[in-house]
Design an enzyme around this catalytic site. Structure first.
Site, short mmCIF file in Angstrom:
data_model
loop_
_atom_site.label_atom_id
_atom_site.label_comp_id
_atom_site.label_asym_id
_atom_site.label_seq_id
_atom_site.Cartn_x
_atom_site.Cartn_y
_atom_site.Cartn_z
N CYS A 332 0.84 -1.20 0.00
CA CYS A 332 0.00 0.00 0.00
C CYS A 332 0.87 1.25 0.00
CB CYS A 332 -0.98 -0.04 1.18
SG CYS A 332 -2.41 1.03 0.95
N HIS A 430 -3.72 -5.59 1.17
CA HIS A 430 -3.51 -5.92 2.58
C HIS A 430 -3.97 -7.36 2.83
CE1 HIS A 430 -2.46 -1.91 3.98
NE2 HIS A 430 -3.47 -1.42 3.28
#
Length: 485
Positions: A332, A430
């Site tokens: 991310c 994630h």
């Protein structure tokens, strides 16, 4: 017919990290076992660990774990207000799962009257659907400076007229002072709401504690409902804080910079549970250890955390690490940092700026106002048999040649990037280590070919059952206390 005496029960703590989240999760699992329809609820949460819900929103990970304990899919009503700090005085305000605004602390304090309406709407929907709503407070109800317009602790309890139990952590020391001091800071009506205390994380001879318990009951007129043991080796999603201790004694070394605004560090739970992995979070001013794999985690403020990374010597360490055959993964915000540049023309994460990235992947990122929220699944691009499941929570769009060599194939589309020499991997995904197949494939890509692959989902389930077993005396005491009143 399954029975629980409190349609709504709130669990507050004398301090942050007293064990509120764990107590709620334990009671959810106990009531689920008995067939009681129970839902968790936290009016306001401040955390950088979040989860994507079934209705496409975002809530704190602790409430997602509590939903799992209750046998439910996470829903935005379980955490209607989520604050994600972007600085020491500002935060992204998420209401009913969607970004509402970025606010300074003083602005949010004024906004609380609006936020309370969202809180009560969500609570009303849960109360109408479930036999019991277990409510988790935030921080401590004794924070005098925050009592005006409070929506997180006694302000909520007073608004819905519910009883409260107070949890204190004996492992910190000063447990009796914490409890008595907290009561002293409450109003008369707030004190009357407290039906008893829970002393958490006790280890030792309970007989030596008994005189203190007797004194506390005599002093306050309220019972100690349960003394819960200190349980080692739990695998439960952390709400926010990082355990920076070394995770294990495995031979495969993983280093993760403990960024000031690190987000979703639960991504590393499966690695911390792996017997062949030694994972360490590296804070400011600490020596960066020799590593086989370096992982740049998610961040709530990519540019500022990139500044921190460079100031703490990680740019040079990453270059040296790659020269000697090490591997790098960026997740991310960490993925964005690996590129050529990060631009924030709208000032999404602070003042508008553009900065040079680490230059390890041929991508450029621009921050956008839209936040991507999705649960996704697919497989590893470099090992198609390895299934992966996770979630995306990010602001920003990355473009560049590196995307033509993806890390994963997600829902039929390419996702992430790998460098031409396959030494660097970046992804917006994630939870990428949470499935055993993906964990094994990613570690093999990084240089560890192990026959031991923990299943973090199974470990979480086992941990939920362990905390539930330990909390059975609390459930029994709540029923007994209610029957005697």
């Amino acid at each position: 017919m399954p029975f629980f005496p409190y349609p709504t029960l709130m669990i507050q703590g004398t301090t942050s990290d007293a064990g509120k989240s764990t107590v709620v999760a334990a009671l959810c699992r106990l009531l689920l076992r008995e067939g009681v329809r129970v839902a968790p609820f936290k009016p306001q949460n401040m955390a950088l660990n979040s989860a994507v819900t079934a209705d496409g929103g975002e809530i704190g990970r602790a409430q997602a774990l509590q939903a799992q304990a209750a046998g439910l899919a996470p829903h935005t009503d379980m955490n209607p207000v989520l604050l994600k700090p972007s600085s020491d005085t500002g935060a992204q305000v998420i209401v009913h799962g969607k970004v509402r605004a970025d606010m300074h602390a003083r602005d949010y304090h004024r906004y609380k009257t609006v936020a309370m309406q969202a809180v009560l709407e969500s609570y009303g929907r849960l109360a109408a659907q479930y036999q019991c709503v277990l409510v988790e407070g935030a921080g401590s109800p004794a924070e005098i400076n925050l009592r005006d317009r409070d929506i997180a602790n006694m302000g909520f309890a007073e608004a819905v007229d519910c009883p409260v139990i107070l949890v204190a952590d004996i492992d910190r020391g000063g447990v009796f002072a914490h409890i008595v001091g907290t009561l002293a800071c409450l109003s008369d009506s707030e004190r009357r709401r407290i039906v008893g205390f829970v002393i958490n994380r006790f280890r030792g001879d309970i007989g030596l504690l008994q005189p203190g318990l007797d004194w506390l009951t005599a002093r306050t007129g309220k019972p100690v409902l349960a003394v819960l043991p200190y349980l080692q080796g739990l695998h439960l999603d952390a709400e926010d804080g990082i355990d920076t201790a070394q995770s294990g004694k495995g031979g495969f070394r993983v280093a993760v910079p403990a960024l000031p605004r690190i987000s979703n560090h639960t991504d590393f739970d499966a690695l911390r549970a792996h017997p062949d992995v030694d994972l360490r979070f590296v804070g400011p001013g600490r020596t960066i250890p020799p590593s086989d794999l370096i992982i740049l985690p998610g961040s709530k403020n990519t540019c500022n955390d990139l500044d921190w990374l460079i100031a703490n010597g990680w740019r040079e360490q990453l270059q040296r690490h790659l020269r000697y055959g090490g591997k790098v993964i960026g997740i991310c915000g960490g993925f964005q940092m690996l590129g050529r540049s990060v631009a924030d023309p709208l000032g999404i994460e602070g003042a508008p700026r553009m900065m040079q990235g680490l230059g390890l992947l041929d991508i450029a990122t621009e921050m956008t106002a839209y936040k991507q929220l999705a649960k996704v699944g697919g497989h590893c691009a470099f090992e198609p048999a390895a299934r992966i499941a996770g979630y995306e929570i990010h602001m920003g769009v990355s473009r560049g040649e590196a995307l033509h060599k993806p890390a994963f194939v997600i829902d039929g589309r390419s996702e992430g990037a790998r460098s031409p020499d396959d030494g660097v991997l970046g992804t917006y995904l994630h939870g990428l280590f949470d499935t055993p197949q993906a964990l094994a494939a990613l570690l093999k890509w990084a240089g560890l070919d192990s026959d031991l692959t923990p299943d973090i989902a199974q470990l979480r389930e086992q941990s939920l059952d362990r905390i539930a077993d330990a909390a059975q005396p609390l459930l029994d005491a709540l029923r007994s206390s209610s029957a005697s009143n």
